[in-house]
Motif scaffolding. Structure first.
Motif, PDB file in Angstrom:
ATOM      1  N   GLU A 263     101.257  36.726   8.669  1.00 38.66           N
ATOM      2  CA  GLU A 263     102.116  36.642   9.178  1.00 38.66           C
ATOM      3  C   GLU A 263     102.114  37.330  10.600  1.00 38.66           C
ATOM      4  OE1 GLU A 263     105.898  33.795   7.667  1.00 38.66           O
ATOM      5  OE2 GLU A 263     104.152  32.930   7.125  1.00 38.66           O
ATOM      6  N   ASP A 264     103.158  37.101  11.368  1.00 41.23           N
ATOM      7  CA  ASP A 264     103.198  38.349  12.639  1.00 41.23           C
ATOM      8  C   ASP A 264     105.089  38.232  13.400  1.00 41.23           C
ATOM      9  OD1 ASP A 264     103.790  41.018  13.367  1.00 41.23           O
ATOM     10  OD2 ASP A 264     102.178  39.578  15.267  1.00 41.23           O
ATOM     11  N   PRO A 265     106.101  38.240  12.049  1.00 36.38           N
ATOM     12  CA  PRO A 265     107.441  37.140  12.779  1.00 36.38           C
ATOM     13  C   PRO A 265     107.925  38.083  14.170  1.00 36.38           C
ATOM     14  CG  PRO A 265     108.216  38.475  10.506  1.00 36.38           C
ATOM     15  CD  PRO A 265     106.120  38.662  11.116  1.00 36.38           C
ATOM     16  N   LEU A 266     108.625  36.551  14.850  1.00 33.74           N
ATOM     17  CA  LEU A 266     109.149  37.252  15.662  1.00 33.74           C
ATOM     18  C   LEU A 266     111.187  38.125  14.719  1.00 33.74           C
ATOM     19  CD1 LEU A 266     109.179  34.607  18.292  1.00 33.74           C
ATOM     20  CD2 LEU A 266     108.400  36.378  18.422  1.00 33.74           C
ATOM     21  N   ILE A 267     110.675  38.999  15.565  1.00 31.16           N
ATOM     22  CA  ILE A 267     112.223  40.138  15.186  1.00 31.16           C
ATOM     23  C   ILE A 267     113.688  40.472  16.725  1.00 31.16           C
ATOM     24  CG2 ILE A 267     111.397  40.998  13.722  1.00 31.16           C
ATOM     25  CD1 ILE A 267     110.823  43.982  14.841  1.00 31.16           C
ATOM     26  N   GLY A 268     114.736  40.244  16.475  1.00 31.56           N
ATOM     27  CA  GLY A 268     115.252  41.106  17.449  1.00 31.56           C
ATOM     28  C   GLY A 268     115.485  41.987  18.128  1.00 31.56           C
ATOM     29  N   CYS A 269     115.412  42.628  19.295  1.00 31.08           N
ATOM     30  CA  CYS A 269     114.864  43.654  19.592  1.00 31.08           C
ATOM     31  C   CYS A 269     115.921  44.404  20.649  1.00 31.08           C
ATOM     32  CB  CYS A 269     113.617  44.766  19.790  1.00 31.08           C
ATOM     33  SG  CYS A 269     111.852  43.994  18.611  1.00 31.08           S
ATOM     34  N   VAL A 270     117.178  45.360  20.198  1.00 29.09           N
ATOM     35  CA  VAL A 270     118.337  45.665  20.685  1.00 29.09           C
ATOM     36  C   VAL A 270     117.794  47.561  21.396  1.00 29.09           C
ATOM     37  CG1 VAL A 270     120.665  46.516  21.330  1.00 29.09           C
ATOM     38  CG2 VAL A 270     120.174  44.582  19.507  1.00 29.09           C
ATOM     39  N   LEU A 271     117.017  47.085  22.680  1.00 29.78           N
ATOM     40  CA  LEU A 271     116.244  48.419  23.061  1.00 29.78           C
ATOM     41  C   LEU A 271     117.776  48.906  23.257  1.00 29.78           C
ATOM     42  CD1 LEU A 271     114.134  46.198  24.511  1.00 29.78           C
ATOM     43  CD2 LEU A 271     114.088  47.104  22.275  1.00 29.78           C
ATOM     44  N   ILE A 272     117.606  50.506  23.487  1.00 30.42           N
ATOM     45  CA  ILE A 272     118.093  51.840  23.036  1.00 30.42           C
ATOM     46  C   ILE A 272     118.219  53.440  24.503  1.00 30.42           C
ATOM     47  CG2 ILE A 272     120.178  53.357  22.778  1.00 30.42           C
ATOM     48  CD1 ILE A 272     120.532  50.267  22.393  1.00 30.42           C
ATOM     49  N   ARG A 273     117.684  53.051  24.814  1.00 27.08           N
ATOM     50  CA  ARG A 273     117.857  54.611  26.396  1.00 27.08           C
ATOM     51  C   ARG A 273     118.367  55.434  25.942  1.00 27.08           C
ATOM     52  NH1 ARG A 273     120.239  55.173  30.700  1.00 27.08           N
ATOM     53  NH2 ARG A 273     120.532  53.376  32.372  1.00 27.08           N
ATOM     54  N   ASP A 274     117.871  57.237  26.087  1.00 30.74           N
ATOM     55  CA  ASP A 274     118.488  58.232  26.078  1.00 30.74           C
ATOM     56  C   ASP A 274     119.681  58.208  25.006  1.00 30.74           C
ATOM     57  OD1 ASP A 274     117.780  58.399  28.915  1.00 30.74           O
ATOM     58  OD2 ASP A 274     119.041  57.772  29.977  1.00 30.74           O
ATOM     59  N   THR A 275     119.436  58.667  23.755  1.00 35.83           N
ATOM     60  CA  THR A 275     119.509  58.485  22.822  1.00 35.83           C
ATOM     61  C   THR A 275     119.948  59.682  22.309  1.00 35.83           C
ATOM     62  OG1 THR A 275     117.350  58.128  21.554  1.00 35.83           O
ATOM     63  CG2 THR A 275     118.491  56.367  21.467  1.00 35.83           C
ATOM     64  N   VAL A 276     121.207  60.079  21.911  1.00 35.36           N
ATOM     65  CA  VAL A 276     121.637  61.220  21.194  1.00 35.36           C
ATOM     66  C   VAL A 276     122.020  60.809  20.261  1.00 35.36           C
ATOM     67  CG1 VAL A 276     123.109  62.644  21.461  1.00 35.36           C
ATOM     68  CG2 VAL A 276     122.385  62.550  23.175  1.00 35.36           C
ATOM     69  N   PHE A 277     122.065  62.013  19.069  1.00 31.99           N
ATOM     70  CA  PHE A 277     122.672  61.670  17.908  1.00 31.99           C
ATOM     71  C   PHE A 277     123.784  62.775  17.461  1.00 31.99           C
ATOM     72  CE2 PHE A 277     119.557  58.687  16.871  1.00 31.99           C
ATOM     73  CZ  PHE A 277     119.573  57.842  16.113  1.00 31.99           C
ATOM     74  N   PHE A 278     124.579  62.786  17.379  1.00 31.28           N
ATOM     75  CA  PHE A 278     125.956  63.910  16.928  1.00 31.28           C
ATOM     76  C   PHE A 278     125.158  64.576  15.794  1.00 31.28           C
ATOM     77  CE2 PHE A 278     128.875  60.349  18.565  1.00 31.28           C
ATOM     78  CZ  PHE A 278     128.079  60.590  19.821  1.00 31.28           C
ATOM     79  N   PRO A 279     125.439  66.308  15.492  1.00 31.67           N
ATOM     80  CA  PRO A 279     125.546  67.070  14.538  1.00 31.67           C
ATOM     81  C   PRO A 279     126.271  66.269  13.572  1.00 31.67           C
ATOM     82  CG  PRO A 279     126.143  68.478  16.824  1.00 31.67           C
ATOM     83  CD  PRO A 279     125.999  66.671  16.882  1.00 31.67           C
ATOM     84  N   ALA A 280     125.930  66.080  12.270  1.00 33.50           N
ATOM     85  CA  ALA A 280     125.908  65.801  10.803  1.00 33.50           C
ATOM     86  C   ALA A 280     127.882  66.904  10.389  1.00 33.50           C
ATOM     87  CB  ALA A 280     124.868  66.258   9.755  1.00 33.50           C
ATOM     88  N   GLU A 281     127.876  67.354  11.352  1.00 38.23           N
ATOM     89  CA  GLU A 281     128.830  68.171  10.941  1.00 38.23           C
ATOM     90  C   GLU A 281     130.237  67.306  11.518  1.00 38.23           C
ATOM     91  OE1 GLU A 281     127.241  71.561  13.562  1.00 38.23           O
ATOM     92  OE2 GLU A 281     126.403  69.778  11.813  1.00 38.23           O
TER      93      GLU A 281
END
Length: 320
Positions: free
Chosen positions: A114-132
């Motif tokens: 099986e290759d099921p459908l999933i919902g894909c919320v697509l995000i561009r220009d991502t930034v992850f904040f510093p852990a601190e």
């Protein structure tokens, strides 16, 4: 697929994320386009329109906003399609691992067949904040919220909060009036990342594939390996990655369209250049379809835009 909305106020969304997903992506800052996937593909994401900010918040007890980006669109994709398009942007190192993790959220593991459908919320220009430097959730974000919550940014209570978060995404102070309409032509607030309707490159492919039901808009072919997300006005000529500047076309049809042997009029009817016959003595399958309507997405705003179609007819199509 893009969703029509009645208001024009800028919205933001805070989505609850898995810790492994965000840590995997935070360690790979070169991945500017990601898939915030949902294990079930039956429910569309309607909280945002393309270009609006989306933030990632961890589960309790960590309970912090750890990054974000700008919404590109929503698509229902098979697990293999999502992997082919976004690879590590899915927050996992390989397809097998992705299937295994998705299986944890379903009643039973995904069978090999099986290759099921999933919902894909697509995000561009991502930034992850510093852990601190994490940020707490919005003041009214209840601990029992499982998926996330949407906000109108201009509302008095959350405005200062989201102004700070959006500034962190852009890396610069943001002094704007978010009560102004969002969905208007051209760059917004002087920053191209805030341009409404613009999608990431891979998100463009995903939403075009989904919006056209995995069928060539002109021929109806469904052989997916030869289907391509085509730009009506190409990027080098000032076009953008946006759904209303795209069509799903079979690869050879895409080539003929890009070289001006095929065109689409503003009423979405196929036009076939006479030069296809005079230059190649061929093309009868297309002449037989001339004047007939192509297949377009259900939502009006997702269909090929008149402005882009007219540009193609004026600048590319070989009328004689």
């Amino acid at each position: 697929m893009a969703v029509e909305r009645q208001d024009s106020a800028v919205r933001a969304y805070v989505g609850v994320t898995d810790g492994d997903w965000f840590r995997f992506l935070a360690a790979r800052p070169h991945l500017a386009e990601v898939n915030f996937w949902r294990p079930a593909g039956s429910r569309a994401f309607r909280a945002l329109s393309p270009g609006e900010p989306f933030f990632f918040k961890t589960h309790h007890p960590h309970n912090r906003v750890v990054g974000g980006g700008f919404f590109s669109g929503f698509a229902q994709l098979r697990v293999s399609e999502a992997w082919d398009l976004f690879q590590e942007g899915n927050g996992v190192s390989d397809l097998a691992g992705m299937r295994r993790i998705i299986g944890r959220y379903r009643p039973a593991p995904i069978p090999a067949s099986e290759d099921p459908l999933i919902g894909c919320v697509l995000i561009r220009d991502t930034v992850f904040f510093p852990a601190e430097e994490p940020t707490g959730p919005p003041p009214d974000f209840a601990s029992n919220i499982v998926q996330g919550k949407g906000y109108v940014v201009a509302n008095e209570t959350p405005f200062g909060y989201f102004q700070v978060l959006i500034s962190r995404l852009l890396g610069a102070p943001l002094e704007v009036d978010f009560s102004e309409p969002w969905h208007r032509p051209g760059p917004v607030f002087g920053d191209p990342r805030l341009t409404p309707n613009r999608l990431g490159q891979q998100s463009f492919k995903a939403v075009v594939l989904d919006a056209y039901g995995r069928r060539c808009a002109i021929t109806g072919d469904r052989i997916q390996p030869v289907l391509q997300a085509a730009h009506i006005r190409p990027l080098p000529a000032g076009g953008e990655h946006r759904l209303d500047n795209g069509m799903l076309l079979r690869s050879d049809v895409h080539t003929l369209f890009d070289h001006g042997y095929l065109g689409i009029d503003p009423k979405h009817r196929l036009m076939v250049s006479p030069r296809l016959r005079t230059e190649f003595g061929n093309g009868e399958q297309f002449y037989a379809r001339a004047g007939t309507a192509i297949t377009v997405p259900t939502a009006t705003r997702d269909r090929p835009h008149r402005e882009f179609l007219e540009w193609h007819l004026d600048e590319v199509y070989k009328a004689a």
